[in-house]
Design a protein around this motif. Structure first.
Motif, PDB file in Angstrom:
ATOM      1  N   LYS A  72       6.238  -2.344   1.497  1.00 42.66           N
ATOM      2  CA  LYS A  72       6.468  -1.375   0.404  1.00 42.66           C
ATOM      3  C   LYS A  72       7.947  -1.725  -0.063  1.00 42.66           C
ATOM      4  CE  LYS A  72       2.736   1.354   2.070  1.00 42.66           C
ATOM      5  NZ  LYS A  72       2.302   2.803   2.389  1.00 42.66           N
ATOM      6  N   THR A  73       8.814  -1.878   0.971  1.00 41.96           N
ATOM      7  CA  THR A  73      10.127  -1.768   0.764  1.00 41.96           C
ATOM      8  C   THR A  73      11.167  -3.146   0.986  1.00 41.96           C
ATOM      9  OG1 THR A  73      10.761  -1.025   3.013  1.00 41.96           O
ATOM     10  CG2 THR A  73      10.305   0.604   1.349  1.00 41.96           C
ATOM     11  N   ALA A  74      10.631  -4.126   1.685  1.00 45.68           N
ATOM     12  CA  ALA A  74      11.527  -5.274   2.032  1.00 45.68           C
ATOM     13  C   ALA A  74      10.723  -6.545   1.619  1.00 45.68           C
ATOM     14  CB  ALA A  74      11.633  -5.279   3.707  1.00 45.68           C
ATOM     15  N   SER A  75      11.530  -7.605   1.385  1.00 47.64           N
ATOM     16  CA  SER A  75      10.944  -8.870   0.949  1.00 47.64           C
ATOM     17  C   SER A  75      11.775 -10.120   1.811  1.00 47.64           C
ATOM     18  CB  SER A  75      10.826  -8.909  -0.395  1.00 47.64           C
ATOM     19  OG  SER A  75      12.055  -9.219  -1.011  1.00 47.64           O
ATOM     20  N   ILE A  76      11.140 -11.270   1.800  1.00 49.77           N
ATOM     21  CA  ILE A  76      11.763 -12.488   2.280  1.00 49.77           C
ATOM     22  C   ILE A  76      11.372 -13.541   1.081  1.00 49.77           C
ATOM     23  CG2 ILE A  76      11.425 -14.332   3.479  1.00 49.77           C
ATOM     24  CD1 ILE A  76      13.256 -12.662   4.792  1.00 49.77           C
ATOM     25  N   LYS A 108      15.065  -0.060  -0.004  1.00 47.54           N
ATOM     26  CA  LYS A 108      14.926   1.536   0.767  1.00 47.54           C
ATOM     27  C   LYS A 108      16.433   1.518   1.364  1.00 47.54           C
ATOM     28  CE  LYS A 108      13.050   4.799   3.917  1.00 47.54           C
ATOM     29  NZ  LYS A 108      11.879   4.973   4.695  1.00 47.54           N
ATOM     30  N   GLU A 109      16.849   0.553   2.255  1.00 48.72           N
ATOM     31  CA  GLU A 109      18.047   0.687   2.858  1.00 48.72           C
ATOM     32  C   GLU A 109      19.137   0.071   2.078  1.00 48.72           C
ATOM     33  OE1 GLU A 109      17.533  -1.427   6.524  1.00 48.72           O
ATOM     34  OE2 GLU A 109      15.933   0.099   7.124  1.00 48.72           O
ATOM     35  N   GLU A 130      23.179  -2.710  -5.774  1.00 48.32           N
ATOM     36  CA  GLU A 130      23.282  -1.594  -6.562  1.00 48.32           C
ATOM     37  C   GLU A 130      22.149  -1.575  -7.762  1.00 48.32           C
ATOM     38  OE1 GLU A 130      26.985  -1.851  -8.892  1.00 48.32           O
ATOM     39  OE2 GLU A 130      27.991  -1.192  -6.939  1.00 48.32           O
ATOM     40  N   MET A 131      21.617  -0.704  -8.110  1.00 48.80           N
ATOM     41  CA  MET A 131      20.225  -0.490  -9.122  1.00 48.80           C
ATOM     42  C   MET A 131      20.462  -1.315 -10.141  1.00 48.80           C
ATOM     43  SD  MET A 131      17.217   0.398  -9.654  1.00 48.80           S
ATOM     44  CE  MET A 131      16.773   1.514  -8.292  1.00 48.80           C
ATOM     45  N   PRO A 132      19.751  -2.233 -10.407  1.00 50.71           N
ATOM     46  CA  PRO A 132      20.058  -3.227 -11.653  1.00 50.71           C
ATOM     47  C   PRO A 132      19.737  -2.334 -12.931  1.00 50.71           C
ATOM     48  CG  PRO A 132      18.469  -4.140 -10.176  1.00 50.71           C
ATOM     49  CD  PRO A 132      18.780  -2.893  -9.626  1.00 50.71           C
TER      50      PRO A 132
END
Length: 289
Positions: A72-76, A108-109, A130-132
């Motif tokens: 939901k919040t992280a990816s690799i 999220k972090e 930063e938010m794109p």
């Protein structure tokens, strides 16, 4: 009927997403096109057969497969490594200038890390997350079974990204005519090579998979990004598996010397300058940090 099917698929996907240990796996094909006719120099004197041979050898660098493992919040995000046949172009991998390495994002972090090797040295690169500033559009299209929406973004170009490099002064004749004048701001890389300062990126994302993530560095949209068009490079999702049977490992990379993106770019730029100078003095191109 079409709208009912779409609504049903959306409810099914959202239901899957709502599961406590939700995970997903997306496969992306990345393809970069090069205009070899603009290279000039020796390239202009080569036969079509020789140009085709070079293009075939470079295929492993220009066409790659990547895997995005996400929750939901992280990816690799990393390249799907495959064994190459002998003579299939391994010499064109260009070390750290390729798309290799492992990219980690946590929306999220607000943590973005990239583990990468260049000239025998491992780096752990941290990015400011930063938010794109995406501009959302109303245009839609289908990618596989997913309805996607268009979004665009203007971003600074990484000075070490070879995919956006081009020959300097290649359009001198056109630039003499005001109607065809190229006003794109560029940065000089070498006497013959330049790179634009900014580039426009087009993304296609699907709200049917409501995770703010995507391939590579891209994120910040209300749905998974399934396609990116950036200059000469297109990254297209070819397969999605939600909640795969085998648990995915989505953990921060830890390997490498910790540096900021600017520190990494400065180090690579300096090393490439040393590389060019050593070749000019006939000492070859091998080197380490």
């Amino acid at each position: 009927m079409k709208q009912l099917i779409t609504l049903f698929l959306a409810f099914v996907t959202i239901g899957v997403f709502a599961q406590k240990n939700f995970q997903g796996k997306a496969t992306y094909m990345s393809k970069t096109t090069l205009d070899m006719s603009s290279w000039g120099g020796r390239m202009n004197s080569m036969s079509e057969a020789q140009k085709k041979q070079i293009a075939d050898r470079m295929k492993s660098m220009l066409e790659k497969t990547f895997i995005l493992s996400f929750d939901k919040t992280a990816s690799i995000y990393k390249e799907d490594e495959k064994l190459e046949a002998p003579g299939a172009g391994g010499g064109f991998r260009m070390g750290g200038l390729t798309d290799g390495g492992t990219k980690y994002k946590n929306t999220k972090e607000l943590v973005a890390l990239e583990s990468k090797e260049f000239f025998g040295k491992n780096f752990l690169i941290s990015d400011t997350m930063e938010m794109p500033q995406w501009e959302l559009g109303s245009e839609t299209k289908k990618i596989g079974n997913y309805i996607c929406y268009k979004a665009t973004l203007t971003k600074d170009v990484d000075a070490t990204d070879w995919r956006n490099m081009r020959r300097r002064n290649r359009d001198d004749d056109k630039k003499k005519k005001d109607a065809n004048k190229d006003t794109t701001e560029t940065v000089k890389v070498t006497e013959d090579i330049e790179i634009p300062k900014k580039i426009t990126v087009t993304a296609w994302y699907t709200p049917q998979i409501p995770v703010s993530n995507g391939p590579g560095e891209y994120w910040g949209l209300p749905g998974l990004i399934l396609e990116i068009n950036e200059g000469r490079t297109t990254i297209l999702c070819t397969e999605i598996v939600l909640n795969p049977s085998e648990k995915l490992e989505i953990e921060k990379p830890t390997k490498g010397d910790k540096v900021t993106r600017k520190e990494y770019t400065d180090a690579i730029t300096k090393k490439m300058e040393e590389f060019r100078n050593s070749r000019g003095r006939g000492r070859g191109g091998r080197g380490r940090f």
